[in-house]
Structure formats: C-alpha cells, structure tokens
Design a protein around this motif. Sequence first.
Motif, PDB file in Angstrom:
ATOM      1  N   ASP A 120       1.547  -1.478  -0.221  1.00 17.96           N
ATOM      2  CA  ASP A 120      -0.074   0.006   0.428  1.00 17.96           C
ATOM      3  C   ASP A 120       1.073   1.674   0.451  1.00 17.96           C
ATOM      4  OD1 ASP A 120      -2.165  -1.366  -0.026  1.00 17.96           O
ATOM      5  OD2 ASP A 120      -2.613  -1.314   1.938  1.00 17.96           O
ATOM      6  N   ARG A 121       0.869   2.164  -1.002  1.00 12.82           N
ATOM      7  CA  ARG A 121       1.524   3.467  -1.114  1.00 12.82           C
ATOM      8  C   ARG A 121       0.762   4.553  -0.777  1.00 12.82           C
ATOM      9  NH1 ARG A 121       5.768   3.115  -6.438  1.00 12.82           N
ATOM     10  NH2 ARG A 121       6.985   1.380  -5.075  1.00 12.82           N
ATOM     11  N   ILE A 122       0.754   5.180   0.309  1.00 16.66           N
ATOM     12  CA  ILE A 122       0.387   6.113   1.165  1.00 16.66           C
ATOM     13  C   ILE A 122       0.729   7.649   0.572  1.00 16.66           C
ATOM     14  CG2 ILE A 122      -0.382   6.845   3.401  1.00 16.66           C
ATOM     15  CD1 ILE A 122      -0.055   4.248   4.886  1.00 16.66           C
ATOM     16  N   ARG A 123       0.012   8.351   0.434  1.00 15.44           N
ATOM     17  CA  ARG A 123       0.220   8.989  -0.431  1.00 15.44           C
ATOM     18  C   ARG A 123      -0.507  10.806   0.521  1.00 15.44           C
ATOM     19  NH1 ARG A 123       3.485   6.467  -1.755  1.00 15.44           N
ATOM     20  NH2 ARG A 123       4.251   6.058  -3.961  1.00 15.44           N
ATOM     21  N   SER A 124       0.015  11.498   1.356  1.00 18.01           N
ATOM     22  CA  SER A 124      -0.742  12.928   1.407  1.00 18.01           C
ATOM     23  C   SER A 124      -1.027  13.743   0.337  1.00 18.01           C
ATOM     24  CB  SER A 124       0.732  13.610   2.302  1.00 18.01           C
ATOM     25  OG  SER A 124       0.670  13.220   3.656  1.00 18.01           O
ATOM     26  N   ALA A 125      -2.088  14.022   0.041  1.00 20.95           N
ATOM     27  CA  ALA A 125      -3.020  15.011  -0.193  1.00 20.95           C
ATOM     28  C   ALA A 125      -3.582  16.021  -0.570  1.00 20.95           C
ATOM     29  CB  ALA A 125      -4.103  13.751  -1.405  1.00 20.95           C
ATOM     30  N   THR A 126      -3.316  16.910  -1.632  1.00 19.12           N
ATOM     31  CA  THR A 126      -3.438  18.021  -1.663  1.00 19.12           C
ATOM     32  C   THR A 126      -4.352  18.606  -3.175  1.00 19.12           C
ATOM     33  OG1 THR A 126      -1.641  19.444  -1.060  1.00 19.12           O
ATOM     34  CG2 THR A 126      -3.285  19.704   0.473  1.00 19.12           C
ATOM     35  N   THR A 151      -1.311  17.493  -5.394  1.00 20.89           N
ATOM     36  CA  THR A 151       0.523  17.458  -5.039  1.00 20.89           C
ATOM     37  C   THR A 151       0.300  15.812  -4.104  1.00 20.89           C
ATOM     38  OG1 THR A 151       0.633  19.616  -4.866  1.00 20.89           O
ATOM     39  CG2 THR A 151       1.859  18.213  -3.517  1.00 20.89           C
ATOM     40  N   LEU A 152       0.652  15.269  -4.728  1.00 15.63           N
ATOM     41  CA  LEU A 152       0.934  14.049  -3.534  1.00 15.63           C
ATOM     42  C   LEU A 152       2.762  13.968  -2.812  1.00 15.63           C
ATOM     43  CD1 LEU A 152      -0.416  11.157  -6.377  1.00 15.63           C
ATOM     44  CD2 LEU A 152      -1.701  12.398  -4.468  1.00 15.63           C
ATOM     45  N   VAL A 153       2.184  13.694  -1.328  1.00 15.52           N
ATOM     46  CA  VAL A 153       3.718  13.283  -0.691  1.00 15.52           C
ATOM     47  C   VAL A 153       4.381  12.298  -0.091  1.00 15.52           C
ATOM     48  CG1 VAL A 153       5.272  14.698   1.000  1.00 15.52           C
ATOM     49  CG2 VAL A 153       3.453  16.126  -0.452  1.00 15.52           C
ATOM     50  N   VAL A 154       5.043  11.852  -0.531  1.00 15.90           N
ATOM     51  CA  VAL A 154       4.929  10.603   0.365  1.00 15.90           C
ATOM     52  C   VAL A 154       6.196  10.534   1.211  1.00 15.90           C
ATOM     53  CG1 VAL A 154       6.813   8.083   0.039  1.00 15.90           C
ATOM     54  CG2 VAL A 154       5.590   9.711  -2.241  1.00 15.90           C
ATOM     55  N   PRO A 155       5.506   9.631   2.115  1.00 16.29           N
ATOM     56  CA  PRO A 155       6.309   9.932   3.458  1.00 16.29           C
ATOM     57  C   PRO A 155       7.851   9.487   3.405  1.00 16.29           C
ATOM     58  CG  PRO A 155       4.405   8.173   3.254  1.00 16.29           C
ATOM     59  CD  PRO A 155       4.409   8.417   1.987  1.00 16.29           C
ATOM     60  N   LYS A 181      16.628   9.921   5.404  1.00 17.40           N
ATOM     61  CA  LYS A 181      15.297  10.128   5.057  1.00 17.40           C
ATOM     62  C   LYS A 181      14.881  11.486   4.765  1.00 17.40           C
ATOM     63  CE  LYS A 181      14.442   6.397   7.777  1.00 17.40           C
ATOM     64  NZ  LYS A 181      12.793   5.968   7.701  1.00 17.40           N
ATOM     65  N   ILE A 182      14.809  10.826   3.449  1.00 16.67           N
ATOM     66  CA  ILE A 182      13.459  11.972   2.680  1.00 16.67           C
ATOM     67  C   ILE A 182      12.080  12.394   2.226  1.00 16.67           C
ATOM     68  CG2 ILE A 182      16.160  11.986   1.144  1.00 16.67           C
ATOM     69  CD1 ILE A 182      14.342  10.456  -0.838  1.00 16.67           C
ATOM     70  N   GLN A 183      11.988  13.690   1.535  1.00 15.90           N
ATOM     71  CA  GLN A 183      10.278  13.056   1.201  1.00 15.90           C
ATOM     72  C   GLN A 183       9.996  12.838  -0.419  1.00 15.90           C
ATOM     73  OE1 GLN A 183       8.200  15.586   3.570  1.00 15.90           O
ATOM     74  NE2 GLN A 183       6.862  13.695   3.766  1.00 15.90           N
ATOM     75  N   ALA A 184       9.491  12.752  -1.159  1.00 16.41           N
ATOM     76  CA  ALA A 184       9.046  12.867  -2.943  1.00 16.41           C
ATOM     77  C   ALA A 184       7.823  13.724  -1.994  1.00 16.41           C
ATOM     78  CB  ALA A 184       9.596  11.784  -3.364  1.00 16.41           C
ATOM     79  N   ARG A 185       8.114  14.531  -3.448  1.00 14.88           N
ATOM     80  CA  ARG A 185       6.210  15.200  -4.193  1.00 14.88           C
ATOM     81  C   ARG A 185       6.604  15.842  -4.916  1.00 14.88           C
ATOM     82  NH1 ARG A 185       6.490  21.069  -0.420  1.00 14.88           N
ATOM     83  NH2 ARG A 185       8.857  20.998  -1.773  1.00 14.88           N
ATOM     84  N   LEU A 186       5.399  15.082  -5.452  1.00 11.77           N
ATOM     85  CA  LEU A 186       4.830  14.925  -7.405  1.00 11.77           C
ATOM     86  C   LEU A 186       3.811  16.322  -7.403  1.00 11.77           C
ATOM     87  CD1 LEU A 186       6.418  11.655  -5.928  1.00 11.77           C
ATOM     88  CD2 LEU A 186       5.741  11.646  -8.248  1.00 11.77           C
ATOM     89  N   ILE A 187       3.792  16.969  -8.169  1.00 12.28           N
ATOM     90  CA  ILE A 187       2.593  17.388  -8.335  1.00 12.28           C
ATOM     91  C   ILE A 187       2.000  17.037  -9.825  1.00 12.28           C
ATOM     92  CG2 ILE A 187       1.810  20.166  -8.269  1.00 12.28           C
ATOM     93  CD1 ILE A 187       5.230  20.730  -6.713  1.00 12.28           C
TER      94      ILE A 187
END
Length: 190
Positions: free
Chosen positions: A144-150, A157-161, A180-186
């Motif tokens: 399960d790929r969890i993405r924060s979404a706005t 915008t989807l942000v990877v934990p 530790k990094i975060q990916a942010r895909l717009i």
Amino acid sequence: MNHITLPKLVARVLTMLAVCVVASGQAFPQAAAKPTQPVSKRALLGTWHLVRFELVRADGRVQEPFGTDVSGMLVYLADGGMSVVWGRKNRPVPKESSTPTASELAKLLEGFDAYWGTFDVYPDRSQVVHHVKGALEPDVVGADRIRSATLEKDMLTLVVPPSECWWDLAKANHCAPGEKIQARLIWRRQ
C-alpha cells in the motif's frame, strides 16, 4: 528558590519544541498553507500529468533530482482502478533497441517508475492509498503506497511519507544512503 538562566530556559524550550515536532510527525518542513479543495474520490477521478518531481530533505532543502524535464501520467478511474507511470524525459536510448546492454538497461530504469492497482481516499486524513497489484519493481506488488494529498483547482500534490534515500538518487548524489527524504509529485489535471 530554583533559578534558571536564560540560556538554560532557551535550551529547554527548544528541546520541548523539537520533541513536539517529532511526536507530531511534522519533522519535515511543510509548505505554506494554501486554500485547498477537499480530497475525495470524485475530485481525483480522471487523468493527471506530472508537472514537477521534488525531493524534500529533512533540513528543508528542495531539489528536482530529475530536473524540470519530467513526464508522467496518473489515472484514477471511477471503478477504483488506478495507474501511474513517470520518469525523466532525457533517459538514454540504447544503441540497439532490440539488444540493449546490461548497462543501458540499468540506465533506462534510473528515474522511472510504473505501477497499477486500486485506490482508496481518506478525506479526513487528506490521504490517498494506492494498493499496488502490479509494478515495474516486483517487490512493491501487494504494498500500500500512502500519499498525503492536496488539491488546489487543477493541481494535485501527492507527498510520499519520509523514507530512506533511493539507490538511484544516492548514486546521483541527490541524497546520502540512509538519509530520510520525502518525494513530492505535483500533477495537473488534463
């Protein structure tokens, strides 16, 4: 009466703030709040094209590891299906496409990802969960790929934990192994 010096007081306050930030899961800097639409399944349906791929480091630095020349498509279907594919536009082309070398194949995969499956939306948490049924990388099938979404107008915008630096990003010196990094895909709606 117990007296505390100003430097000790400042140190205690900073320590308490750091504990609160870590405990709240907000260790990575967050973008300034913008007016957003509620994230719902209906609001996400359709086709989205990748506009930016950003790498956010723990210290707040933002990088575009694949440059500004990224390409990708994300599709959410009404029946709950989804698929996503993205990568650098400037990936190398093998000299002989029918017989690429091992090195050429490895370079083709750097900065490229694709998977498909189903999705669920959790509006109360502003999250989208991608349930991976098939993928370029077989080890993520079943994950399960969890993405924060706005969602703001036609931009998603989807942000990877936060996770450890990926091998191809470390190889290109965008982050250090274990960092530790975060990916942010717009994405832009099409």
